[in-house]
Write an enzyme that holds these catalytic residues in place. Structure first.
Site, PDB file in Angstrom:
ATOM      1  N   ASP A  20      20.862  37.121 -23.355  1.00  0.00           N
ATOM      2  CA  ASP A  20      20.243  37.372 -24.662  1.00  0.00           C
ATOM      3  C   ASP A  20      20.115  38.849 -25.025  1.00  0.00           C
ATOM      4  O   ASP A  20      19.352  39.196 -25.936  1.00  0.00           O
ATOM      5  CB  ASP A  20      18.854  36.716 -24.765  1.00  0.00           C
ATOM      6  CG  ASP A  20      18.933  35.198 -24.793  1.00  0.00           C
ATOM      7  OD1 ASP A  20      19.980  34.682 -25.257  1.00  0.00           O
ATOM      8  OD2 ASP A  20      17.984  34.538 -24.350  1.00  0.00           O
ATOM      9  N   SER A  24      27.687  38.975 -26.563  1.00  0.00           N
ATOM     10  CA  SER A  24      28.674  38.243 -27.359  1.00  0.00           C
ATOM     11  C   SER A  24      28.631  38.658 -28.827  1.00  0.00           C
ATOM     12  O   SER A  24      29.663  38.765 -29.493  1.00  0.00           O
ATOM     13  CB  SER A  24      28.456  36.734 -27.225  1.00  0.00           C
ATOM     14  OG  SER A  24      28.676  36.319 -25.895  1.00  0.00           O
ATOM     15  N   LYS A 149      20.875  46.361 -30.109  1.00  0.00           N
ATOM     16  CA  LYS A 149      19.749  45.922 -30.952  1.00  0.00           C
ATOM     17  C   LYS A 149      18.825  47.086 -31.335  1.00  0.00           C
ATOM     18  O   LYS A 149      17.598  46.928 -31.423  1.00  0.00           O
ATOM     19  CB  LYS A 149      18.947  44.820 -30.256  1.00  0.00           C
ATOM     20  CG  LYS A 149      19.778  43.585 -29.883  1.00  0.00           C
ATOM     21  CD  LYS A 149      18.903  42.493 -29.309  1.00  0.00           C
ATOM     22  CE  LYS A 149      19.728  41.285 -28.878  1.00  0.00           C
ATOM     23  NZ  LYS A 149      18.893  40.185 -28.347  1.00  0.00           N
ATOM     24  N   SER A 462      23.821  55.704  28.178  1.00  0.00           N
ATOM     25  CA  SER A 462      23.280  54.527  28.862  1.00  0.00           C
ATOM     26  C   SER A 462      23.326  54.682  30.381  1.00  0.00           C
ATOM     27  O   SER A 462      22.629  53.965  31.108  1.00  0.00           O
ATOM     28  CB  SER A 462      24.051  53.265  28.449  1.00  0.00           C
ATOM     29  OG  SER A 462      25.422  53.371  28.817  1.00  0.00           O
ATOM     30  N   LYS A 464      26.546  55.065  32.199  1.00  0.00           N
ATOM     31  CA  LYS A 464      27.806  54.519  32.735  1.00  0.00           C
ATOM     32  C   LYS A 464      28.441  55.451  33.773  1.00  0.00           C
ATOM     33  O   LYS A 464      28.787  55.033  34.886  1.00  0.00           O
ATOM     34  CB  LYS A 464      28.820  54.286  31.602  1.00  0.00           C
ATOM     35  CG  LYS A 464      28.388  53.329  30.530  1.00  0.00           C
ATOM     36  CD  LYS A 464      29.450  53.164  29.490  1.00  0.00           C
ATOM     37  CE  LYS A 464      29.861  54.468  28.821  1.00  0.00           C
ATOM     38  NZ  LYS A 464      28.761  55.153  28.145  1.00  0.00           N
ATOM     39  N   SER A 532      33.919  52.221  25.042  1.00  0.00           N
ATOM     40  CA  SER A 532      34.767  51.095  24.600  1.00  0.00           C
ATOM     41  C   SER A 532      34.001  50.185  23.638  1.00  0.00           C
ATOM     42  O   SER A 532      33.676  49.048  23.967  1.00  0.00           O
ATOM     43  CB  SER A 532      35.300  50.312  25.802  1.00  0.00           C
ATOM     44  OG  SER A 532      34.297  49.978  26.727  1.00  0.00           O
TER      45      SER A 532
END
Length: 623
Positions: A20, A24, A149, A462, A464, A532
Site C-alpha cells: 500500500d 503499482s 504520495k 591449541s 599441536k 588443517s
C-alpha cells in the site's frame, strides 16, 4: 551527448516497497507519462472501473490478476516495457505484502537495479527495511528511493528530509549508497518525468532521470562461458546436449570443460531450432544444443565452460539465505539445492549468524525462522560446480527446496574456502605406479611396528606442535621409528612456494598428506601438526594414507587459544595484518568423529602426550 534509446540495452528495474505504499500506482502513472501505453488503454481501464462501480486506479494498468483487483494488492510480479529518451526499461512491479515475499524475490533476482518505494505519510516501515535487505542479499547494488504520495502530506519538505535521512542511514549500513532519493506523487504525476512545480525545493533528478543514471549491466556475452546442461537428447546417431547459454559464448571447435565431472571435449556442431543453417557460434541468452567429438556420458546438471575460466568445484561453501520455509531452517538439516540446472543435496553444516533484516542486528542461533536472513555454511556429499556470486551473479544464486516447496534462496560465497578443482585434477599422463619388492609386513617386522599417520589438528595455539614434539621424543625413547612433520618447517622447503590463500592452504595440506602417506608406507610413525582447517583436506589426507590414518583433535576454544597466542598471530589478525586467519576471519571445521580428542584446556602437555601414547598402544595394536 545522450545516446539514443535504441543504442543501449534495456535495463531491468524492479519496484519494491511496503504494501500500500503505491508502487503499482506509481508504475502505472509512469507508463502513461512516458508514452509507453497502447492507444486507448487508459480509457479501457476507466470504462472497466465504471462498470464495476470503482474509482479509477493507475495500478489497474498493471494488476492483471482478478484477485489483485478484488483485494487491491499485487500478488504476482508484473513486467512491462517503458522507454525514456536514453534507453528502454523492463519494469518489474514486485508485491509488497509479507505473504508474497517469494514473488518479490523472484522479481528482484533478475533485476539490474531497483526503485524502493516509501509512503511519505507512513515513512520507512519494517517491510521497507526487509525489502532493502533483500535487494542487498540478491546483489542489486544500484538503488534509488522514491518517496511516494507527497501530495498527501502537502509536499512537506521537512517530512521528506527526515525520511531521506532515515533510509540513507539504513542503506549505508548495508553498504548501499542510493543514487537518488526522489519526492514523487504517483497519483498526480509529480516528479516522474520532469521537475514538479509543487516541489521547487527538490534540486535532484526526476524519476526517469534517476533511471537513466543507472549503469548498464556488463554484457553477458563478455563474461566467462556458462552453459548448464538442461537435458540430453538422442537423434539418429547424435547425442545433443541442450541448454541455455547463461553467460559468455561458445563456438564450433571450442574445447569445453564439463563440471563437476572434469571431462573435456570439442564442440562438433551447434544445433538450433527453426534455422536453415546451423550456427557457428552461440552467446548468452541463446537456447541451443551441441554435439561433441567424443562419446562422453554427460548428464543434466553438468556445466560446460572454457577450461581457462571454469566454475568452482567444492564440497563446501558459504551462503546468505533468506528463509521462507514452513519449518525453521536448522543446523544439521538436509535440503535440495538448485544451482542452475543441477539439483544436489546439502546439509546445513553451521549457522554463523541470524540477522534481523529490520534492525540489522545479528545473533547466534541454530535455527532460522521464516522471513529471517542467515549466513550459513553448506556441505555437499561430493564436489559440485558453482560460482561465487560476486564474480558471476547469474550462476551464483541458488534456491533451497524442502520436500516439494521452495523454502528459501540466496547467494553463494567461497569466502575463505578453497576451489578444490586443482586438488582433484590429474595432469600427468603415461604414469604408472611402481610396486616395491619390500612389503609393508616386512618393514613392520624389522621396525617392530607398522607405519601410520597421526594427524594432529586444531586451532593455532591449541598446543599441536608442542604435543607433537614431545610425542616424537617419547616414542623415539620407546624405540619407535617416528618423525614429526610441522607446518612451519615444511614451509621453509617443500611448500616454500605456497602462500596463505584458501587454495594454497589446501594445496599445502594435500602435499603434506601425500608425504606423510609415503613416509608411513616406509614404516615411519608420522606425526603431523597442522591447523588443517578444512574437513575435505583432512579426508583427502586420510584417503592418501589408506587405513593407516589417525585423526587427533587437539581441542581448545578460540578464547583460550587467543589468550595464549604464542606467535602473536591472533593479535596481528585482529589488527587486520593477516587475512583469512583461522578462527578470526576464516573457518575451522571441527572433526566430527576423530579417533582421539585431546582437550588442552583440561590437560597439560604431559597428560596430552600420555593420552596419545595410550591410544596408540591400546587402540592401534601395531605400536
Amino acid at each position: 551527448m545522450t545516446a539514443p534509446a535504441a543504442a543501449l540495452a534495456p535495463l531491468r528495474v524492479v519496484f519494491v516497497g511496503h504494501v500500500d505504499h503505491g508502487k503499482s500506482t506509481l508504475v502505472g502513472r509512469l507508463i502513461a507519462e512516458t508514452g509507453s501505453l497502447a492507444d486507448g488503454k487508459v480509457e479501457q481501464i476507466r470504462a472497466q472501473c465504471a462498470r464495476r462501480g470503482m474509482p479509477f486506479e493507475w495500478s489497474f494498468l498493471l494488476d492483471a490478476l482478478q484477485a489483485e483487483r478484488d483485494q487491491g494488492i499485487t500478488i504476482d510480479t508484473t513486467q512491462i516495457w517503458i522507454k525514456t529518451a536514453q534507453r528502454g526499461y523492463v519494469i518489474i512491479d514486485a508485491p509488497g505484502h509479507k505473504e508474497f515475499l517469494k514473488n518479490m524475490v523472484t522479481g528482484a533476482a533478475s533485476a539490474d537495479a531497483a526503485i524502493l518505494v516509501i509512503d511519505a505519510a507512513e515513512g520507512v516501515q519494517e517491510q521497507s527495511r526487509r525489502h532493502g535487505y533483500l535487494l542487498h542479499l540478491l546483489g542489486v547494488r544500484q538503488v534509488a528511493v522514491a518517496v511516494n504520495k507527497m501530495d498527501l502530506i502537502g509536499y512537506d519538505r521537512i517530512r521528506f528530509a527526515a525520511i531521506e535521512c532515515e533510509i540513507r542511514t539504513y542503506l549505508a549500513e548495508l553498504g548501499v549508497d542510493p543514487t537518488a532519493v526522489i519526492p514523487v506523487s504517483g497519483r498526480e504525476g509529480d516528479n516522474l518525468t520532469a521537475a514538479a512545480v509543487t516541489m521547487p525545493w527538490h534540486l535532484g533528478p526526476a524519476l526517469t532521470a534517476a533511471l537513466d543514471r543507472f549503469a548498464a549491466a556488463a554484457p553477458a556475452p563478455d563474461l566467462p562461458l556458462r552453459f548448464p546442461i538442461q537435458d540430453v537428447y538422442k537423434f539418429d546417431e547424435r547425442r545433443i546436449l541442450a541448454g541455455r547459454v547463461e553467460s559468455g559464448r561458445l563456438a564450433v571447435g571450442d574445447t569445453l570443460l564439463f563440471s563437476p565431472s572434469n571431462k573435456t571435449a570439442r564442440v562438433k556442431s551447434i544445433e538450433a531450432w527453426r534455422v536453415l543453417t546451423p550456427p557457428a557460434e552461440a552467446r548468452a541468452g541463446h537456447s541451443i544444443g551441441i554435439t561433441i567429438d567424443q562419446p562422453l556420458f554427460i548428464e543434466r546438471g553438468e556445466w560446460a565452460s572454457h577450461a581457462t575460466d571454469a566454475p568452482i568445484e567444492t564440497d563446501v561453501c558459504r551462503a546468505k539465505v533468506f528463509w521462507l520455509g514452513r519449518h525453521p531452517l536448522a543446523k544439521g538439516n538436509g535440503y535440495t539445492i538448485k544451482l542452475a540446472t543441477s539439483e544436489v543435496r546439502a546439509t546445513v553444516q553451521s549457522i554463523e549468524r541470524v540477522i534481523d533484516a529490520t534492525s540489522l542486528t545479528p545473533r547466534p542461533g541454530t535455527t532460522v525462522e521464516r522471513n529471517e536472513v542467515a549466513e550459513v555454511t553448506l556441505r555437499f556429499p561430493g564436489l559440485v560446480a558453482l560460482d561465487d556470486f560476486t564474480r558471476l551473479p547469474r550462476t551464483g544464486r541458488f534456491v533451497m527446496v524442502e520436500g516439494y516447496d521452495i523454502a528459501g534462496g540466496g547467494i553463494l560465497s567461497m569466502d575463505a574456502y578453497a576451489d578444490q578443482r586443482a586438488l582433484v585434477t590429474k595432469r600427468a599422463t603415461n604414469v604408472e605406479r611402481v610396486e616395491h619388492r619390500v612389503t609393508a609386513s616386512e618393514r613392520a617386522k624389522r621396525n617392530g611396528h607398522a607405519g601410520t599417520v597421526v594427524w594432529l589438528t586444531g586451532l593455532s595455539g591449541s598446543g599441536k606442535t608442542t604435543i607433537a614434539i614431545e610425542l616424537e621424543r617419547r616414542l623415539f625413547d620407546l624405540s619407535y621409528l617416528v618423525y614429526v612433520l610441522d607446518g612451519d618447517n615444511l614451509r621453509h622447503g617443500l611448500n616454500a612456494d605456497l602462500g596463505f590463500s584458501p587454495e594454497e592452504r589446501a594445496e599445502n595440506i594435500r602435499r603434506v598428506g601425500e608425504v606423510a602417506a609415503l613416509m608411513a608406507r616406509a614404516g615411519f610413525i608420522v606425526v603431523t601438526a597442522f591447523i588443517s582447517p578444512y574437513r575435505s583436506d583432512r579426508e583427502r589426507a586420510r584417503r592418501a594414507a589408506g587405513g593407516n590414518f589417525h585423526e587427533v583433535y587437539v581441542k581448545a576454544s578460540l578464547a583460550v587459544c587467543e589468550s595464549r597466542d604464542p606467535k602473536g598471530l591472533y593479535r596481528r589478525a585482529r589488527a587486520g595484518e593477516i587475512a583469512d586467519f583461522t578462527g578470526v576471519s576464516a573457518p575451522y571445521e571441527e572433526p566430527e568423529t576423530p579417533e582421539l580428542l585431546v582437550d588442552t584446556e583440561m590437560q597439560n602437555v604431559a597428560m596430552s602426550v600420555d593420552a596419545v601414547v595410550r591410544y596408540l598402544r591400546q587402540g592401534f595394536r601395531a605400536v
